[in-house]
Motif scaffolding. Structure first.
Motif, PDB file in Angstrom:
ATOM      1  N   ILE A  11       0.842  -1.180   0.000  1.00  0.00           N
ATOM      2  CA  ILE A  11       0.000   0.000   0.000  1.00  0.00           C
ATOM      3  C   ILE A  11       0.886   1.242   0.000  1.00  0.00           C
ATOM      4  O   ILE A  11       1.842   1.335   0.759  1.00  0.00           O
ATOM      5  N   GLU A  12       0.552   2.155  -0.900  1.00  0.00           N
ATOM      6  CA  GLU A  12       1.311   3.391  -1.003  1.00  0.00           C
ATOM      7  C   GLU A  12       0.358   4.525  -1.367  1.00  0.00           C
ATOM      8  O   GLU A  12      -0.387   4.420  -2.345  1.00  0.00           O
ATOM      9  N   ASN A  13       0.364   5.560  -0.541  1.00  0.00           N
ATOM     10  CA  ASN A  13      -0.523   6.712  -0.759  1.00  0.00           C
ATOM     11  C   ASN A  13      -1.992   6.294  -0.859  1.00  0.00           C
ATOM     12  O   ASN A  13      -2.750   6.807  -1.698  1.00  0.00           O
ATOM     13  N   GLY A  14      -2.364   5.339  -0.012  1.00  0.00           N
ATOM     14  CA  GLY A  14      -3.763   4.914   0.029  1.00  0.00           C
ATOM     15  C   GLY A  14      -4.208   4.049  -1.134  1.00  0.00           C
ATOM     16  O   GLY A  14      -5.413   3.896  -1.370  1.00  0.00           O
ATOM     17  N   ARG A  15      -3.247   3.438  -1.871  1.00  0.00           N
ATOM     18  CA  ARG A  15      -3.600   2.603  -3.010  1.00  0.00           C
ATOM     19  C   ARG A  15      -2.917   1.243  -2.908  1.00  0.00           C
ATOM     20  O   ARG A  15      -1.750   1.155  -2.540  1.00  0.00           O
ATOM     21  N   LEU A  16      -3.670   0.202  -3.287  1.00  0.00           N
ATOM     22  CA  LEU A  16      -3.190  -1.178  -3.190  1.00  0.00           C
ATOM     23  C   LEU A  16      -2.577  -1.657  -4.497  1.00  0.00           C
ATOM     24  O   LEU A  16      -3.073  -1.329  -5.583  1.00  0.00           O
ATOM     25  N   SER A  17      -1.543  -2.487  -4.373  1.00  0.00           N
ATOM     26  CA  SER A  17      -0.951  -3.134  -5.540  1.00  0.00           C
ATOM     27  C   SER A  17      -0.540  -4.548  -5.155  1.00  0.00           C
ATOM     28  O   SER A  17      -0.059  -4.786  -4.046  1.00  0.00           O
ATOM     29  N   GLY A  18      -0.747  -5.483  -6.089  1.00  0.00           N
ATOM     30  CA  GLY A  18      -0.366  -6.871  -5.834  1.00  0.00           C
ATOM     31  C   GLY A  18      -1.549  -7.813  -5.943  1.00  0.00           C
ATOM     32  O   GLY A  18      -2.642  -7.429  -6.350  1.00  0.00           O
TER      33      GLY A  18
ATOM     34  N   ASP B 216     -15.171  -3.974  -7.390  1.00  0.00           N
ATOM     35  CA  ASP B 216     -15.469  -3.430  -8.714  1.00  0.00           C
ATOM     36  C   ASP B 216     -14.785  -2.078  -8.897  1.00  0.00           C
ATOM     37  O   ASP B 216     -15.181  -1.282  -9.742  1.00  0.00           O
ATOM     38  N   GLY B 217     -13.733  -1.842  -8.103  1.00  0.00           N
ATOM     39  CA  GLY B 217     -13.055  -0.558  -8.137  1.00  0.00           C
ATOM     40  C   GLY B 217     -11.990  -0.474  -9.212  1.00  0.00           C
ATOM     41  O   GLY B 217     -11.742  -1.417  -9.983  1.00  0.00           O
ATOM     42  N   GLU B 218     -11.329   0.657  -9.227  1.00  0.00           N
ATOM     43  CA  GLU B 218     -10.274   0.931 -10.203  1.00  0.00           C
ATOM     44  C   GLU B 218      -9.107  -0.042 -10.052  1.00  0.00           C
ATOM     45  O   GLU B 218      -8.643  -0.316  -8.959  1.00  0.00           O
ATOM     46  N   GLY B 219      -8.647  -0.564 -11.179  1.00  0.00           N
ATOM     47  CA  GLY B 219      -7.464  -1.411 -11.188  1.00  0.00           C
ATOM     48  C   GLY B 219      -7.641  -2.782 -10.573  1.00  0.00           C
ATOM     49  O   GLY B 219      -6.665  -3.416 -10.169  1.00  0.00           O
TER      50      GLY B 219
ATOM     51  N   GLY C 102      -2.983  -0.199  -8.124  1.00  0.00           N
ATOM     52  CA  GLY C 102      -3.251   1.186  -7.749  1.00  0.00           C
ATOM     53  C   GLY C 102      -4.689   1.415  -7.335  1.00  0.00           C
ATOM     54  O   GLY C 102      -5.268   2.480  -7.606  1.00  0.00           O
ATOM     55  N   THR C 103      -5.286   0.429  -6.669  1.00  0.00           N
ATOM     56  CA  THR C 103      -6.694   0.505  -6.268  1.00  0.00           C
ATOM     57  C   THR C 103      -6.866   1.297  -4.975  1.00  0.00           C
ATOM     58  O   THR C 103      -6.198   1.006  -3.981  1.00  0.00           O
ATOM     59  N   PRO C 104      -7.756   2.296  -4.955  1.00  0.00           N
ATOM     60  CA  PRO C 104      -8.006   3.042  -3.716  1.00  0.00           C
ATOM     61  C   PRO C 104      -8.491   2.110  -2.610  1.00  0.00           C
ATOM     62  O   PRO C 104      -9.271   1.186  -2.859  1.00  0.00           O
ATOM     63  N   CYS C 105      -8.020   2.357  -1.387  1.00  0.00           N
ATOM     64  CA  CYS C 105      -8.417   1.493  -0.274  1.00  0.00           C
ATOM     65  C   CYS C 105      -8.517   2.314   1.002  1.00  0.00           C
ATOM     66  O   CYS C 105      -8.129   3.481   1.051  1.00  0.00           O
ATOM     67  N   LEU C 106      -9.042   1.673   2.027  1.00  0.00           N
ATOM     68  CA  LEU C 106      -9.182   2.302   3.332  1.00  0.00           C
ATOM     69  C   LEU C 106      -8.609   1.364   4.383  1.00  0.00           C
ATOM     70  O   LEU C 106      -8.983   0.184   4.444  1.00  0.00           O
ATOM     71  N   ALA C 107      -7.695   1.856   5.198  1.00  0.00           N
ATOM     72  CA  ALA C 107      -7.074   1.020   6.229  1.00  0.00           C
ATOM     73  C   ALA C 107      -8.063   0.713   7.342  1.00  0.00           C
ATOM     74  O   ALA C 107      -8.806   1.585   7.792  1.00  0.00           O
TER      75      ALA C 107
END
Length: 239
Positions: free
Chosen positions: A107-114, A146-149, A172-177
């Motif tokens: 997670i970086e800048n509120g976005r998920l990758s992997g 169903d979000g971005e990326g 780069g999917t927006p997420c919430l911790a």
């Protein structure tokens, strides 16, 4: 310690049992959650004991439905009182959870990758909690399926009819911790254990029904207790 159930806890158990008998064995996850919401079994302030009793009672009628409710409540209880997750509380969106730590996202800048492994249940509109590494810590994060990326690859599984698992790729999917993974997974393990209890209760119930109903060709019972209590200086003997 008081082991007596409260009126609310008994009510949740009874409502879940009724719901389980109304649902088809292969009910889709979205239908299970809608039914649970209508029955009053989805509450962000729910008592974990009441939730566990409901999951156990539902799993006793349908293993897949019990697992769906367990995953949904785990997701919902990670964000108690958060208005951004009101759709989960209403049963309009289905909560999902990644059950494997085989892959850990970043997670970086509120976005998920992997990639997240063994995420379920998968629905058209769902919110999944996954573990993501941020520096030296792993945090539980929620992201829209169903979000971005987001790319979902469904997995074939023979068990839990109606419950869909998947590998999910996030780019780069927006997420919430949602905080530490330990609290989320502690609730998940409690509720999944309740699913197992419900399944075992169903197995016992059906086994006893066979014992009382069926007999062999000569009229003898097909199941009998052939274990004897061991006596002094003797060995246990079985079938």
């Amino acid at each position: 310690m008081d082991f007596e159930l409260t009126e609310v806890q008994r009510s949740w158990r009874d409502k879940a049992q009724t719901l389980g008998r109304e649902l088809p064995e292969d009910a889709a996850a979205a239908d299970v959650v809608v039914g649970a919401a209508r029955a009053g079994l989805i509450d962000p302030q729910a008592d974990l004991v009441a939730a566990s009793l409901a999951v156990e009672a539902l799993a006793c009628e349908s293993a897949a439905a019990g697992m769906t409710l367990a995953m949904h409540l785990t997701t919902l209880l990670a964000f108690p009182g958060d208005e951004r997750f009101i759709a989960l509380a209403r049963g309009e969106t289905v909560g999902a959870l990644a059950l494997s730590s085989e892959d850990v996202l970043t997670i970086e800048n509120g976005r998920l990758s992997g990639r997240a492994s063994w995420v379920g249940p998968i629905t058209e509109r769902g919110v999944a909690i996954v573990g993501a590494r941020q520096g030296s810590h792993v945090t539980a994060c929620a992201a829209a399926l169903d979000g971005e990326g987001v790319h979902v690859s469904e997995m074939k599984a023979t068990a839990l009819q109606g419950f869909v698992w998947a590998y999910v790729m996030f780019a780069g999917t927006p997420c919430l911790a949602a905080g530490e993974t330990t609290a989320v997974m502690a609730r998940a393990r409690t509720l999944i254990a309740s699913v197992a209890l419900g399944i075992s209760s169903r197995a016992l119930r059906e086994s006893l029904a066979v014992v009382h109903r069926e007999h062999g060709a000569g009229g003898e019972q097909t199941v009998q207790d052939c274990w004897q209590i061991p006596q002094r200086n003797s060995t246990r003997r079985g079938c």
